[in-house]
Design an enzyme around this catalytic site. Structure first.
Site, PDB file in Angstrom:
ATOM      1  N   GLU A  64      -0.955  35.973  63.390  1.00  0.00           N
ATOM      2  CA  GLU A  64      -0.819  36.247  61.979  1.00  0.00           C
ATOM      3  C   GLU A  64      -0.316  34.816  61.292  1.00  0.00           C
ATOM      4  O   GLU A  64       0.986  34.304  61.794  1.00  0.00           O
ATOM      5  CB  GLU A  64       0.172  37.291  61.664  1.00  0.00           C
ATOM      6  CG  GLU A  64      -0.155  38.888  62.124  1.00  0.00           C
ATOM      7  CD  GLU A  64       0.732  39.724  61.653  1.00  0.00           C
ATOM      8  OE1 GLU A  64       1.444  39.506  60.682  1.00  0.00           O
ATOM      9  OE2 GLU A  64       0.809  40.761  62.199  1.00  0.00           O
ATOM     10  N   GLU A 106      -3.718  45.885  51.663  1.00  0.00           N
ATOM     11  CA  GLU A 106      -3.236  47.296  52.356  1.00  0.00           C
ATOM     12  C   GLU A 106      -2.461  48.012  51.248  1.00  0.00           C
ATOM     13  O   GLU A 106      -1.228  47.844  50.947  1.00  0.00           O
ATOM     14  CB  GLU A 106      -2.394  47.129  53.545  1.00  0.00           C
ATOM     15  CG  GLU A 106      -3.386  46.537  54.397  1.00  0.00           C
ATOM     16  CD  GLU A 106      -2.623  46.326  55.845  1.00  0.00           C
ATOM     17  OE1 GLU A 106      -2.903  47.159  56.647  1.00  0.00           O
ATOM     18  OE2 GLU A 106      -2.010  45.017  55.838  1.00  0.00           O
ATOM     19  N   LYS A 136       1.015  50.264  51.651  1.00  0.00           N
ATOM     20  CA  LYS A 136       2.339  49.560  51.940  1.00  0.00           C
ATOM     21  C   LYS A 136       3.313  49.723  51.013  1.00  0.00           C
ATOM     22  O   LYS A 136       3.096  49.336  49.938  1.00  0.00           O
ATOM     23  CB  LYS A 136       2.188  48.118  52.726  1.00  0.00           C
ATOM     24  CG  LYS A 136       1.428  47.813  53.797  1.00  0.00           C
ATOM     25  CD  LYS A 136       1.455  46.480  54.143  1.00  0.00           C
ATOM     26  CE  LYS A 136       1.033  46.316  55.642  1.00  0.00           C
ATOM     27  NZ  LYS A 136       0.990  44.561  56.120  1.00  0.00           N
ATOM     28  N   GLU A 139       3.657  42.505  49.572  1.00  0.00           N
ATOM     29  CA  GLU A 139       3.494  43.194  50.875  1.00  0.00           C
ATOM     30  C   GLU A 139       1.958  43.972  50.629  1.00  0.00           C
ATOM     31  O   GLU A 139       1.121  43.833  51.558  1.00  0.00           O
ATOM     32  CB  GLU A 139       4.439  44.326  51.142  1.00  0.00           C
ATOM     33  CG  GLU A 139       5.750  44.017  51.467  1.00  0.00           C
ATOM     34  CD  GLU A 139       5.768  43.092  52.829  1.00  0.00           C
ATOM     35  OE1 GLU A 139       5.137  43.275  53.706  1.00  0.00           O
ATOM     36  OE2 GLU A 139       6.870  42.389  53.030  1.00  0.00           O
TER      37      GLU A 139
END
Length: 430
Positions: free
Chosen positions: A276, A330, A333, A339
């Site tokens: 990542e 996403e 989250k 984030e």
């Protein structure tokens, strides 16, 4: 008979040339993470078409995603398949359990580059998981289908070589020292769990996988010169007094600190995979570094750096397999806005910004990317699972609290944000 053998050899030679052309035109060392803490992800077929329209050669899954895998069949896009932390105790419990997991979840229709047993498990906050990691890896290796470790598939349409190795992904918090990069070292208190895993990787030709984020280095040190260093932009460079090498970007400094830590323990032959890395394009008012321009600069310059195959000061001329975080935002989250803002693409399949991932003209058929009505993701975090902000992006996929999530940090444990001074590796100016 001789003519038939010659024909077969000619066909195989042609297919090998086609494979080499594919590897040259699709950046086989550039991958992307497919995070699923969201309720608005496009259907798997649309995601597969999007990926096929890019030069991305690898996709990391945090958990089995059979619908997406099926949609990728025949694409030559390989899979880094993740075993959720919550499944590790079961795999460690018996060879039979590992065999059942392998039979149910390892794809047979796409190349599998590696299987990652757990994600940042040694820093998960649950001490019961660490001693189960190696047994789970050993059992899963033994459970791989016959021929999985060196399997070639040749047909009239596709040729790929499937090399499935077993590894695990670590956070940068496994390092106790990183400044300067030549001083890279692992935490001594992790040796009991980490050293046997390193031995396993060496014995089985598997890579050491880790998640570095220069973004968090800048978040901890917002000087303009640090931003330039993190974004691969022009800067004076930083000299490693221990090695005499000069570093011009944070990514190389982080990577070489990891390399130094492995070399110091005698694992110079173990390759590194960046599982990542990424940069958010949006953040809260106090997250000044999270902008579209910075995200474009980091990811775009990283891709160019990888394509150049210049390597790092410690390992020149050697590129490293790198998985960008992430394909999509996403939206489920928790935590700060950043984030939820790491996606390279929106869920309507348009790019948040361009970093040069489009496939070269003529290398793939034009993709039919037809947005359908968004559907809830298979990997959507159920009630009671961790979606808090304490974990760096990608660390909570399919992981339960408290046993398996690095976003569950008991009192006194090292959190990934609290440990920024160690994990940021913001190599100081000389």
């Amino acid at each position: 008979m001789g003519a038939r053998r010659w024909l077969d050899a000619a066909v195989i030679s042609g297919l090998l040339q086609a494979l080499l052309f594919h590897l040259a035109t699709s950046q086989s060392f550039i991958g992307v993470n497919y995070g699923t803490i969201a309720d608005n992800l496009p259907p798997p077929a649309s995601t597969a078409n999007l990926l096929k329209s890019t030069s991305i050669g690898k996709v990391r899954l945090y958990e089995p995603q059979p619908d997406l895998v099926a949609a990728l069949a025949g694409s030559n896009i390989s899979i880094l398949l993740g075993v959720p932390n919550g499944d590790v105790p079961n795999l460690a419990s018996s060879p039979a359990a590992a065999s059942a997991w392998a039979a149910a979840n390892i794809p047979t229709t796409v190349p599998v580059s590696a299987i990652s047993v757990g994600n940042e498990l040694l820093n998960s906050g649950d001490p019961t998981l660490a001693p189960q990691l190696l047994p789970a890896m050993q059992n899963l290796l033994a459970a791989l289908p016959a021929g999985s470790t060196t399997k070639a598939r040749i047909s009239s349409q596709h040729l790929y070589v499937r090399i499935a190795v077993i590894s695990t992904v670590h956070s940068m918090a496994v390092l106790s020292s990183s400044d300067p990069p030549s001083s890279g070292a692992f935490h001594a208190d992790l040796a009991g769990s980490l050293d046997p895993v390193l031995d396993f990787l060496k014995q089985n030709g598997a890579p050491f996988m880790i998640n570095p984020y220069p973004y968090f280095a800048y978040a901890s040190d917002t000087r303009p010169e640090t931003l330039a260093f993190c974004l691969f932009q022009p800067n004076p460079g930083r000299v490693d007094a221990g090695s005499g090498l000069t570093y011009t970007n944070m990514f190389d400094a982080q990577l070489d600190a990891i390399r130094a830590a492995l070399d110091a323990k005698g694992y110079s032959g173990v390759d590194i995979v960046i599982a990542e890395t990424g940069w958010p394009y949006k953040g809260d008012a106090d997250e000044g570094g999270a902008t579209v321009d910075n995200a474009r600069a980091y990811n775009g310059n990283l891709v160019a750096h990888l394509k150049s195959q210049v390597g790092t000061p410690r390992t020149p001329g050697k590129s490293v397999d790198t998985y960008l975080f992430a394909l999509y935002d996403e939206d489920l989250k928790g935590g700060p806005e950043s984030e939820r803002s790491f996606g390279l693409y929106r869920t309507d399949l348009t790019a948040n910004y361009d970093i040069g991932l489009a496939a070269a003209p003529g290398t793939v058929a034009p993709a039919t990317v037809t947005p359908n009505t968004p559907q809830p993701s298979r990997g959507m975090t159920p009630t009671g699972y961790c979606v808090t902000a304490a974990g760096v992006p990608g660390t909570t996929q399919g992981q339960q609290v408290p046993q398996t999530s690095s976003c569950y940090i008991p009192a006194g444990a090292v959190s990934r944000r609290a440990d920024a001074a160690v994990r940021r590796l913001d190599y100081q100016d000389s």
